[in-house]
Design a protein around this motif. Sequence first.
Motif, PDB file in Angstrom:
ATOM      1  N   THR A  91      -1.511 -12.660   9.857  1.00 56.69           N
ATOM      2  CA  THR A  91      -1.508 -11.545  10.802  1.00 56.69           C
ATOM      3  C   THR A  91      -0.463 -10.710  11.138  1.00 56.69           C
ATOM      4  O   THR A  91      -0.273  -9.618  11.564  1.00 56.69           O
ATOM      5  CB  THR A  91      -2.195 -12.005  11.949  1.00 56.69           C
ATOM      6  N   SER A  92       0.815 -11.245  10.667  1.00 60.04           N
ATOM      7  CA  SER A  92       2.125 -10.741  10.900  1.00 60.04           C
ATOM      8  C   SER A  92       2.357 -10.074   9.889  1.00 60.04           C
ATOM      9  O   SER A  92       2.223 -10.416   8.495  1.00 60.04           O
ATOM     10  CB  SER A  92       3.068 -11.908  11.516  1.00 60.04           C
ATOM     11  N   VAL A  93       3.432  -9.013  10.024  1.00 61.73           N
ATOM     12  CA  VAL A  93       3.865  -8.125   8.862  1.00 61.73           C
ATOM     13  C   VAL A  93       5.360  -7.923   9.180  1.00 61.73           C
ATOM     14  O   VAL A  93       5.976  -7.662  10.330  1.00 61.73           O
ATOM     15  CB  VAL A  93       3.291  -7.022   8.792  1.00 61.73           C
ATOM     16  N   VAL A  94       6.144  -7.918   8.030  1.00 58.43           N
ATOM     17  CA  VAL A  94       7.586  -7.428   8.238  1.00 58.43           C
ATOM     18  C   VAL A  94       8.107  -6.728   6.829  1.00 58.43           C
ATOM     19  O   VAL A  94       7.549  -7.035   5.972  1.00 58.43           O
ATOM     20  CB  VAL A  94       8.344  -8.673   8.567  1.00 58.43           C
ATOM     21  N   ALA A  95       8.789  -5.571   7.113  1.00 53.63           N
ATOM     22  CA  ALA A  95       9.121  -4.967   5.821  1.00 53.63           C
ATOM     23  C   ALA A  95      10.329  -5.329   5.344  1.00 53.63           C
ATOM     24  O   ALA A  95      11.284  -5.811   6.063  1.00 53.63           O
ATOM     25  CB  ALA A  95       9.507  -3.557   6.128  1.00 53.63           C
ATOM     26  N   THR A 113       3.603  16.511  -4.606  1.00 57.49           N
ATOM     27  CA  THR A 113       2.466  15.873  -4.616  1.00 57.49           C
ATOM     28  C   THR A 113       2.849  14.109  -4.835  1.00 57.49           C
ATOM     29  O   THR A 113       3.880  14.050  -5.392  1.00 57.49           O
ATOM     30  CB  THR A 113       1.347  16.306  -5.583  1.00 57.49           C
ATOM     31  N   PHE A 114       2.118  13.371  -4.378  1.00 63.12           N
ATOM     32  CA  PHE A 114       2.399  11.924  -4.665  1.00 63.12           C
ATOM     33  C   PHE A 114       1.214  11.238  -4.853  1.00 63.12           C
ATOM     34  O   PHE A 114       0.078  11.470  -3.975  1.00 63.12           O
ATOM     35  CB  PHE A 114       3.226  11.440  -3.531  1.00 63.12           C
ATOM     36  N   ASP A 115       1.303  10.243  -5.317  1.00 65.79           N
ATOM     37  CA  ASP A 115       0.218   9.106  -5.485  1.00 65.79           C
ATOM     38  C   ASP A 115       0.879   7.827  -5.215  1.00 65.79           C
ATOM     39  O   ASP A 115       1.908   7.425  -5.407  1.00 65.79           O
ATOM     40  CB  ASP A 115      -0.392   9.111  -7.074  1.00 65.79           C
ATOM     41  N   SER A 116       0.115   6.861  -4.861  1.00 67.62           N
ATOM     42  CA  SER A 116       0.311   5.592  -4.250  1.00 67.62           C
ATOM     43  C   SER A 116      -0.477   4.555  -5.014  1.00 67.62           C
ATOM     44  O   SER A 116      -1.711   4.810  -4.898  1.00 67.62           O
ATOM     45  CB  SER A 116       0.598   5.388  -3.046  1.00 67.62           C
ATOM     46  N   VAL A 117       0.157   3.406  -5.422  1.00 68.37           N
ATOM     47  CA  VAL A 117      -0.671   2.492  -6.155  1.00 68.37           C
ATOM     48  C   VAL A 117      -0.206   1.153  -5.463  1.00 68.37           C
ATOM     49  O   VAL A 117       1.101   0.862  -5.208  1.00 68.37           O
ATOM     50  CB  VAL A 117      -0.330   2.347  -7.583  1.00 68.37           C
ATOM     51  N   ILE A 118      -1.129   0.085  -5.524  1.00 67.98           N
ATOM     52  CA  ILE A 118      -0.711  -1.557  -5.142  1.00 67.98           C
ATOM     53  C   ILE A 118      -0.027  -1.956  -6.425  1.00 67.98           C
ATOM     54  O   ILE A 118      -0.842  -2.318  -7.328  1.00 67.98           O
ATOM     55  CB  ILE A 118      -1.913  -2.093  -4.296  1.00 67.98           C
ATOM     56  N   GLU A 119       1.257  -2.097  -6.419  1.00 69.90           N
ATOM     57  CA  GLU A 119       1.673  -2.422  -7.857  1.00 69.90           C
ATOM     58  C   GLU A 119       1.797  -3.941  -7.902  1.00 69.90           C
ATOM     59  O   GLU A 119       1.414  -4.244  -9.210  1.00 69.90           O
ATOM     60  CB  GLU A 119       3.225  -2.051  -7.973  1.00 69.90           C
ATOM     61  N   SER A 120       1.891  -4.692  -6.993  1.00 75.15           N
ATOM     62  CA  SER A 120       1.941  -6.265  -7.256  1.00 75.15           C
ATOM     63  C   SER A 120       1.516  -7.199  -5.755  1.00 75.15           C
ATOM     64  O   SER A 120       2.016  -6.493  -5.056  1.00 75.15           O
ATOM     65  CB  SER A 120       3.265  -6.863  -7.918  1.00 75.15           C
ATOM     66  N   ILE A 121       1.206  -8.111  -5.996  1.00 80.20           N
ATOM     67  CA  ILE A 121       0.870  -9.023  -4.966  1.00 80.20           C
ATOM     68  C   ILE A 121       1.452 -10.317  -5.246  1.00 80.20           C
ATOM     69  O   ILE A 121       0.952 -10.981  -6.296  1.00 80.20           O
ATOM     70  CB  ILE A 121      -0.595  -9.029  -4.356  1.00 80.20           C
ATOM     71  N   SER A 122       2.323 -10.866  -4.661  1.00 76.83           N
ATOM     72  CA  SER A 122       2.935 -12.265  -5.048  1.00 76.83           C
ATOM     73  C   SER A 122       2.049 -13.235  -4.960  1.00 76.83           C
ATOM     74  O   SER A 122       1.104 -13.342  -4.240  1.00 76.83           O
ATOM     75  CB  SER A 122       4.314 -12.506  -4.127  1.00 76.83           C
ATOM     76  N   GLU A 123       2.476 -14.405  -5.449  1.00 72.54           N
ATOM     77  CA  GLU A 123       1.622 -15.945  -5.458  1.00 72.54           C
ATOM     78  C   GLU A 123       2.234 -16.166  -3.799  1.00 72.54           C
ATOM     79  O   GLU A 123       3.150 -15.551  -3.193  1.00 72.54           O
ATOM     80  CB  GLU A 123       2.369 -16.830  -6.147  1.00 72.54           C
ATOM     81  N   GLY A 132       2.997 -16.590   3.351  1.00 74.16           N
ATOM     82  CA  GLY A 132       2.488 -15.364   3.201  1.00 74.16           C
ATOM     83  C   GLY A 132       2.739 -14.870   1.706  1.00 74.16           C
ATOM     84  O   GLY A 132       3.074 -15.456   0.840  1.00 74.16           O
ATOM     85  N   TYR A 133       2.418 -13.545   1.703  1.00 71.14           N
ATOM     86  CA  TYR A 133       2.252 -12.909   0.394  1.00 71.14           C
ATOM     87  C   TYR A 133       3.343 -11.722   0.408  1.00 71.14           C
ATOM     88  O   TYR A 133       3.081 -10.911   1.476  1.00 71.14           O
ATOM     89  CB  TYR A 133       0.869 -12.503   0.002  1.00 71.14           C
ATOM     90  N   PHE A 134       4.018 -11.361  -0.413  1.00 73.64           N
ATOM     91  CA  PHE A 134       4.905 -10.107  -0.587  1.00 73.64           C
ATOM     92  C   PHE A 134       3.912  -9.110  -1.545  1.00 73.64           C
ATOM     93  O   PHE A 134       3.261  -9.461  -2.378  1.00 73.64           O
ATOM     94  CB  PHE A 134       5.963 -10.294  -1.516  1.00 73.64           C
ATOM     95  N   VAL A 135       3.861  -8.069  -0.705  1.00 77.26           N
ATOM     96  CA  VAL A 135       2.786  -6.586  -1.228  1.00 77.26           C
ATOM     97  C   VAL A 135       3.793  -5.477  -1.544  1.00 77.26           C
ATOM     98  O   VAL A 135       4.433  -5.210  -0.816  1.00 77.26           O
ATOM     99  CB  VAL A 135       1.846  -6.342  -0.410  1.00 77.26           C
ATOM    100  N   THR A 136       3.628  -5.181  -2.862  1.00 74.86           N
ATOM    101  CA  THR A 136       4.464  -4.080  -3.141  1.00 74.86           C
ATOM    102  C   THR A 136       3.563  -2.834  -3.515  1.00 74.86           C
ATOM    103  O   THR A 136       2.700  -2.962  -4.567  1.00 74.86           O
ATOM    104  CB  THR A 136       5.321  -4.398  -4.442  1.00 74.86           C
ATOM    105  N   THR A 137       4.005  -1.673  -3.007  1.00 75.54           N
ATOM    106  CA  THR A 137       3.277  -0.579  -3.447  1.00 75.54           C
ATOM    107  C   THR A 137       4.507   0.303  -4.173  1.00 75.54           C
ATOM    108  O   THR A 137       5.530   0.389  -3.864  1.00 75.54           O
ATOM    109  CB  THR A 137       2.950   0.205  -2.357  1.00 75.54           C
ATOM    110  N   ILE A 155       6.384  -5.292   1.590  1.00 79.29           N
ATOM    111  CA  ILE A 155       6.300  -5.998   2.797  1.00 79.29           C
ATOM    112  C   ILE A 155       5.846  -7.431   2.811  1.00 79.29           C
ATOM    113  O   ILE A 155       5.236  -7.746   1.388  1.00 79.29           O
ATOM    114  CB  ILE A 155       4.993  -5.451   3.883  1.00 79.29           C
ATOM    115  N   LEU A 156       6.089  -8.231   3.645  1.00 81.66           N
ATOM    116  CA  LEU A 156       5.578  -9.655   3.718  1.00 81.66           C
ATOM    117  C   LEU A 156       4.516  -9.720   4.688  1.00 81.66           C
ATOM    118  O   LEU A 156       4.645  -9.362   5.956  1.00 81.66           O
ATOM    119  CB  LEU A 156       6.736 -10.564   3.881  1.00 81.66           C
ATOM    120  N   LYS A 157       3.396 -10.031   4.179  1.00 83.81           N
ATOM    121  CA  LYS A 157       1.994 -10.465   5.375  1.00 83.81           C
ATOM    122  C   LYS A 157       2.187 -11.914   5.418  1.00 83.81           C
ATOM    123  O   LYS A 157       1.993 -12.632   4.111  1.00 83.81           O
ATOM    124  CB  LYS A 157       0.747  -9.797   4.868  1.00 83.81           C
ATOM    125  N   TYR A 158       2.222 -12.536   6.584  1.00 84.31           N
ATOM    126  CA  TYR A 158       2.550 -13.564   6.747  1.00 84.31           C
ATOM    127  C   TYR A 158       1.909 -14.610   7.990  1.00 84.31           C
ATOM    128  O   TYR A 158       1.525 -13.709   8.854  1.00 84.31           O
ATOM    129  CB  TYR A 158       4.138 -14.188   6.835  1.00 84.31           C
TER     130      TYR A 158
END
Length: 317
Positions: A91-95, A113-123, A132-137, A155-158
């Motif tokens: 439930t917590s998040v930190v950049a 103009t811009f597009d954004s994609v969820i590039e990776s989600i760590s183990e 938690g998990y590192f989420v990279t866009t 970000i880290l969702k942890y």
Amino acid sequence: MKAGDEFATRLKAYEGRRAAVARAGRDPVNMPMIRHWCEAMGDTNPAYSGPDAIAPPTMLQAWTMSGLVGHTGRTHAYDDLLGLLDEAGFTSVVATDCEQEYLRPLRPGDEITFDSVIESISEKKTTKLGTGYFVTTRMDIRVGPDLVGTHRFRILKYAPIRRAGREQPSQPDRRQKPARPRPVVNRDNAGFWEGVEQHRLLIQRCTGCGTLRHPWLPGCNACGGPDWDTVEASGEGTVYSYVVMHHPPFPAFDPPYAVGLIELAEGVRMIGNVLGVPYDKVRIGLPVRLEFQEYEEELALPVWRVQEAEGMQGADT
């Protein structure tokens, strides 16, 4: 399949999904925003003014920001991913960091103009904050059909660490104050913090044009030169501006206290606690002197003590 493996598979399914499609910048690249940015950053590079001006490369993300009105072209994938992590207790998040790549300068009048994609989600990772998990866009920014830059944001969702056998207090327990947060040390500012450990306040100096700068940067914001050395600050300064911190309360600190933007005798400015007078007696123009205050083991920070404060009763923070 184990529950943990199943959850990881669900997360991985979000990789490659679009978080934003064909969004348009709220405003074209323009000189007023460039001027405001340069004034705020103290960046006097002549490339950012005049009839042939370009935008500072580090403004790349600024042209994508929507303000309060929001953008069209949003998808729900990113919100759904964060919701899935919330439901699982992360439930917590930190950049944690961002990376930018510049392919060509942006100029006044360019419409992005811009597009954004969820590039990776760590183990699943275990950190000092929690597990938690590192989420990279990744955001791709274009002018017309041409890609002009990319912006990666991580970000880290942890799930925060809970101390075994202890209830979370509803109010901070001031009998055992938590440790102060440590400064973020990276390859660009490591020399500054090494100096602080030795009770020396070091200022970067461009060896090309002689410009002093703070905070520490990998290159000169006046001439663009990459080479630098340091000078040691005299320790004299004045309060250029200040705030009094009341909220949010944090267990490692005792609000209210004053935080000043200090103009050093050498001409650069830096932030630090202002000591020696009560927080409500701090004023712009007060002369201050550098001190190094030991907070805990292996943590020293530069602070600023008001000079010529005879007769004023103060408390250190």
